[in-house]
Design an enzyme around this catalytic site. Structure first.
Site, PDB file in Angstrom:
ATOM      1  N   ASN A   1      10.161  61.911  15.020  1.00 43.57           N
ATOM      2  CA  ASN A   1      11.298  61.348  15.547  1.00 43.57           C
ATOM      3  C   ASN A   1      11.259  61.014  16.930  1.00 43.57           C
ATOM      4  OD1 ASN A   1      11.350  64.292  16.033  1.00 43.57           O
ATOM      5  ND2 ASN A   1      13.339  64.231  15.864  1.00 43.57           N
TER       6      ASN A   1
ATOM      7  N   ASP B   1      10.184  74.710  15.121  1.00 44.55           N
ATOM      8  CA  ASP B   1      10.991  73.494  15.442  1.00 44.55           C
ATOM      9  C   ASP B   1      11.413  73.218  16.914  1.00 44.55           C
ATOM     10  OD1 ASP B   1      12.906  71.676  14.694  1.00 44.55           O
ATOM     11  OD2 ASP B   1      14.048  72.814  13.684  1.00 44.55           O
TER      12      ASP B   1
END
Length: 443
Positions: free
Chosen positions: A91, A304
């Site tokens: 992303n 993450d």
């Protein structure tokens, strides 16, 4: 290439041994080894030697969001945390949905030289969930992509998800799913439960994660392909993955350090540092994911790592971005939550943080045992050290650590990437990199 003799390290927490690192590999492991002429010597007495950590889920933001992080700053943080390889999520801006972009990300990692950067390709073009991205081209590119994810967005179209699973099976790829049913989480701000009701914030129900995982393990079973579940966070999700594995489905799963330790009770103060996707859950969920990691239902600890500019977090809760940094605190949090509690041994921690993520991502040269002939990727950890988390002192450009002010155990003393020290005495080694294939050097 450098030569280093590491003396007296407890390999995987076991007996002390010496490791001779030469020309990027572990040349010899034994006791009483002598240092060759010109070799550096690192006294690792009392330290634990682990294989270099591999993060299957890192947001490096570059290209396009260099205000939040760069490959340079993100991999410096990785080295500080004991990581020798990271998988860079797709992303970015532009999205990593073509061979050109994933190759650019890989080159940036080579130029930085702090850790191996393996790009993750997008599943759908522009992360829009409308059509498959150039999966085959990314797989055939110089980056040799094997992990594909729209992380940050769920591939919620069942037909598209099936096609993606079918496509990547041809080259042994894996689809890493961000499990979030969008219609059940529209406008959601935190975990749905008692705390959300008290605070008046729209809740994010556990079933929104669990429903997608249940659907996808059935699709993976039907197709015979590999599925990976990103940042699993609920007790119900653990049970679904456990059921699927017992059935023989080719599914793996990861949990983040923050979901191993923190709960939605922290949201009561409306501090946006605790706003994350998926949200912090209940204490019962924390206990369930710890159990799942301990028994192997959950395969991997993945950070993450999601850095944000200060203005994206230093604002009211509703406007704040979701995400937390994690590369420099992960090993300490896992030690605190899993090793010091007796749920994992050091050898099992090595499996969850190095061997398994490298295997799932089909990453060669990483996640190898600390034996003669293996790549010299390793981290030396002082398990007895205590340190207080200070985001301002971190290498990452992000300051949004949910562990700020906490005292954690375990300090990374040294990190070696292909035999070259990137961290010594807890500090980054500021010298030109000699990583094989590097196109530049570090400042």
């Amino acid at each position: 290439m450098s030569t280093t003799l590491v003396t007296g390290a407890r390999v995987l927490g076991g007996e002390s041994a010496d490791l001779l690192l030469r020309d990027g590999t572990i040349a010899e492991v034994g006791t009483g080894l002598s240092a060759p002429d010109g070799a550096d010597v690192v006294d690792a007495t009392g330290l634990i030697a682990l294989p270099g950590l591999v993060d299957l889920h890192t947001h490096l933001r570059e290209p396009g969001r260099e205000d939040a992080e760069t490959v340079e700053s993100g991999t410096r943080a990785a080295a500080r945390g004991g990581y020798t390889a990271v998988f860079a999520m797709a992303n970015t801006y532009p999205v990593a949905d073509t061979a050109g972009v994933v190759e650019q990300v890989q080159r940036l990692g080579e130029q930085a030289g702090w850790a191996q950067v393996q790009p993750v390709g997008a599943v759908t073009t522009g992360l829009a969930g409308q059509q498959l991205a150039e999966l085959g081209a990314m797989a055939d590119s110089a980056a040799a992509v094997r992990v594909f994810s729209d992380d940050g967005h769920c591939v919620d179209d069942a037909v598209l998800m099936r096609r993606a699973l079918e496509y990547v099976r041809a080259f042994d790829g894996v689809i890493a799913q961000h499990a979030q049913e969008p219609r059940l989480t529209e406008g959601a701000q935190m975990n749905e439960g008692v705390v959300s009701s008290v605070l008046g914030l729209r809740g994010w129900p556990s079933v929104a994660e669990e429903a997608i995982i249940a659907r996808d393990v059935l699709l993976a079973d039907h197709v015979g392909s590999r599925l990976h579940v990103c940042h699993l966070s609920t007790a119900g999700s653990v049970e679904i993955v456990r059921w699927a594995k017992a059935r023989g489905v080719r599914v793996t799963a990861e949990v983040t350090p923050h979901h191993l330790l923190l709960t939605d009770e922290l949201v009561r103060g409306y501090d946006p540092v605790y706003k994350v996707n998926p949200p912090l859950r209940t204490q019962a969920d924390v206990e369930a994911v710890r159990e799942g990691l301990a028994d192997g239902t959950i395969d991997v600890v993945a950070t993450d790592h999601a850095p944000h500019p200060v203005e994206s977090k230093d604002c009211e809760w509703a406007a704040a971005a979701m995400g937390m940094t994690g590369l420099e605190t992960a090993l300490s949090v896992v030690q605190h939550a899993m090793v010091d509690t007796g749920l994992l041994t050091w050898a099992e921690l090595a499996d969850r943080t190095s061997f398994a993520p490298a295997r799932i991502g089909r990453l060669t040269g990483q996640g190898e045992p600390l034996t003669a002939g293996s790549a010299a990727n390793l981290v030396l950890l002082d398990p007895a050290a205590r340190w207080t988390v200070d985001p301002a002192a971190m290498a990452t450009a992000g300051r949004n650590s949910p562990f700020r002010g906490l005292e954690l155990p375990g300090r990374v003393v040294a990190t070696f990437l292909r035999g070259r020290p990137t961290v010594l005495d807890g500090q980054l080694v500021e010298r030109p990199g000699d990583q094989p294939g590097a196109e530049g050097s570090r400042p």
